[in-house]
Scaffold this active site. Structure first.
Site, PDB file in Angstrom:
ATOM      1  N   ASN A 129       0.841  -1.203   0.000  1.00 16.87           N
ATOM      2  CA  ASN A 129       0.000   0.000   0.000  1.00 16.87           C
ATOM      3  C   ASN A 129       0.873   1.249   0.000  1.00 16.87           C
ATOM      4  O   ASN A 129       2.032   1.222   0.419  1.00 16.87           O
ATOM      5  CB  ASN A 129      -0.951   0.000   1.198  1.00 16.87           C
ATOM      6  CG  ASN A 129      -0.214   0.096   2.520  1.00 16.87           C
ATOM      7  OD1 ASN A 129       0.103   1.195   2.974  1.00 16.87           O
ATOM      8  ND2 ASN A 129       0.115  -1.035   3.127  1.00 16.87           N
ATOM      9  N   CYS A 186      -3.523  -5.089  -5.588  1.00 12.45           N
ATOM     10  CA  CYS A 186      -3.536  -6.468  -6.086  1.00 12.45           C
ATOM     11  C   CYS A 186      -4.811  -7.191  -5.671  1.00 12.45           C
ATOM     12  O   CYS A 186      -5.347  -8.009  -6.414  1.00 12.45           O
ATOM     13  CB  CYS A 186      -2.324  -7.234  -5.567  1.00 12.45           C
ATOM     14  SG  CYS A 186      -0.775  -6.668  -6.254  1.00 12.45           S
ATOM     15  N   CYS A 243      12.576  17.785  -4.510  1.00 17.52           N
ATOM     16  CA  CYS A 243      11.956  16.648  -3.812  1.00 17.52           C
ATOM     17  C   CYS A 243      11.598  17.043  -2.376  1.00 17.52           C
ATOM     18  O   CYS A 243      12.411  17.626  -1.666  1.00 17.52           O
ATOM     19  CB  CYS A 243      12.913  15.453  -3.803  1.00 17.52           C
ATOM     20  SG  CYS A 243      12.301  14.089  -2.793  1.00 17.52           S
TER      21      CYS A 243
HETATM   22 ZN   LIG Z   1      13.796  12.440  -3.357  1.00 19.59          ZN
END
Ligand SMILES: [Zn+2]
Lengths: 270, 70
Positions: A129, A186, A243
């Site tokens: 998950n 799944c 990020c």
């Molecule tokens: Zn990163």
């Protein structure tokens, strides 16, 4: 020092110049954590045990279910109803009684992940998950812990190895999890039983290479696999300056649970 | 014009207005609300999809969520 029987057991490793007696000792001194004792976790645990990784941690709160046996090859029909980590421990110890297997019969969450990953050299994500996958990424990046990501669905799989702050992380690719139930799992969409064998074995290979310090890790490239077309592809990646966790100005500075990504059954579990 | 999508050479009609966002619609890319797009080696911020132009020879990768494992 390896004993006579260890030299015999690992002889096919020891004759490889990339391993040798020294490398085998490194594997024996190595500590690898597998999160998830299911599809991916099964081949990973079996191969790492056979390879002689001295300390293997395995985390999963679930019990073995009949519907698991089509792909979770570490479990047997007689294990139905038993905790997955106990079933996995038994098989790993049967293959290799020299190992230290540490079980964590709990769901990984922001409350326990730092404690669980501490002390391991390498972590492998075998979860099913997005909440867990993002949590593992954040915890490993923040703790500077190398790890292998793996994901599977139907006939497709993908994997990447993350060397925190050096190579692209999961959030460099996917800054945030999809809303819950936006992407099928799944259990909703199915998975061909051999698929986790392919992806999990690659993840286990990465752990071995990391411990040996040999070869080139699967960093800065996402390896994708499609079993129907029988094609592997590599997508080159690089760390993203923006990020949220490994970028230059991270907004994630401690682990947190991605509540929006948790499915109803995750919430029931915790 | 020719672009490369997930390793495949792909011919698309000329359209100077085309953006990454409109390309996702045009190609009916699955999971297009959540897919990550890499264009010529750079992962785009989602906010840039509607403005990033698509150019001849672009190498585009659609990266999909895959959340299974157990
Ligand atoms: Zn990163």
């Amino acid at each position: 020092m390896l004993t006579e029987t260890q030299i015999e057991r690992y002889s096919r490793h020891i004759m490889l110049k990339e391993v040798g007696g020294k490398g085998q000792q490194k594997l024996f001194d190595g500590r690898v954590l597998i999160i998830g004792a299911g599809g991916l976790g099964s081949p990973i645990a079996l191969y790492l045990a056979a390879a002689g990784i001295g300390t293997i941690g395995i985390a999963d709160a679930d019990d073995v279910d009949l519907s698991n046996l089509q792909r979770q090859v570490i479990h047997r029909t007689c294990d139905i109803g038993r905790p997955k980590v106990e079933s996995a421990r038994e098989k790993m110890e049967a293959i290799n009684p020299e190992l230290k297997v540490i079980t964590y019969q709990e769901w990984i969450s922001a409350a326990n992940i730092n404690r669980v990953i501490a002390g391991y050299d390498f972590v492998i994500d075998g979860t099913d998950n997005f909440a867990a996958k993002f949590l593992i990424n954040d915890a490993c990046v923040l703790a500077g812990k190398p790890y292998s990501h793996g994901g599977i669905l139907q006939f497709d799989g993908q994997t990447i190895t993350i060397m925190p702050k050096e190579s692209a992380c999961y959030r460099c690719i996917f800054p945030e999890p999809p809303p819950k139930d936006a992407i099928p799992t799944c259990s909703q969409a199915g998975v061909i039983g051999v698929l986790p064998g392919v992806i999990g074995t690659i993840q286990a290979t990465e752990a071995l290479k990391f411990l040996l310090g040999k070869g080139h890790l699967l960093t800065d490239r996402l390896l994708t696999y499609n079993a129907l077309r029988m094609k592997f592809r590599e997508v080159p990646l690089k760390r993203k300056q923006t990020c949220p966790v490994c970028g230059d100005h991270p907004t994630i500075i401690e682990v947190h649970d991605e509540l929006d990504a948790m499915t109803v059954c995750d919430l029931k579990r915790s | 014009m020719k672009i490369t999508i997930n390793g495949k050479d792909t011919l698309i009609g000329e359209n100077p207005e085309r953006t990454i966002g409109s390309l996702l619609e045009e190609l009916e890319v699955p999971q297009r609300l959540y897919v990550t797009v890499e264009q010529n080696g750079d992962i785009l911020d989602r906010a840039a999809y509607e403005t990033a132009p698509v150019n001849e020879g672009d190498v585009i990768e659609f990266l999909y969520f895959m959340g299974g494992g157990r």
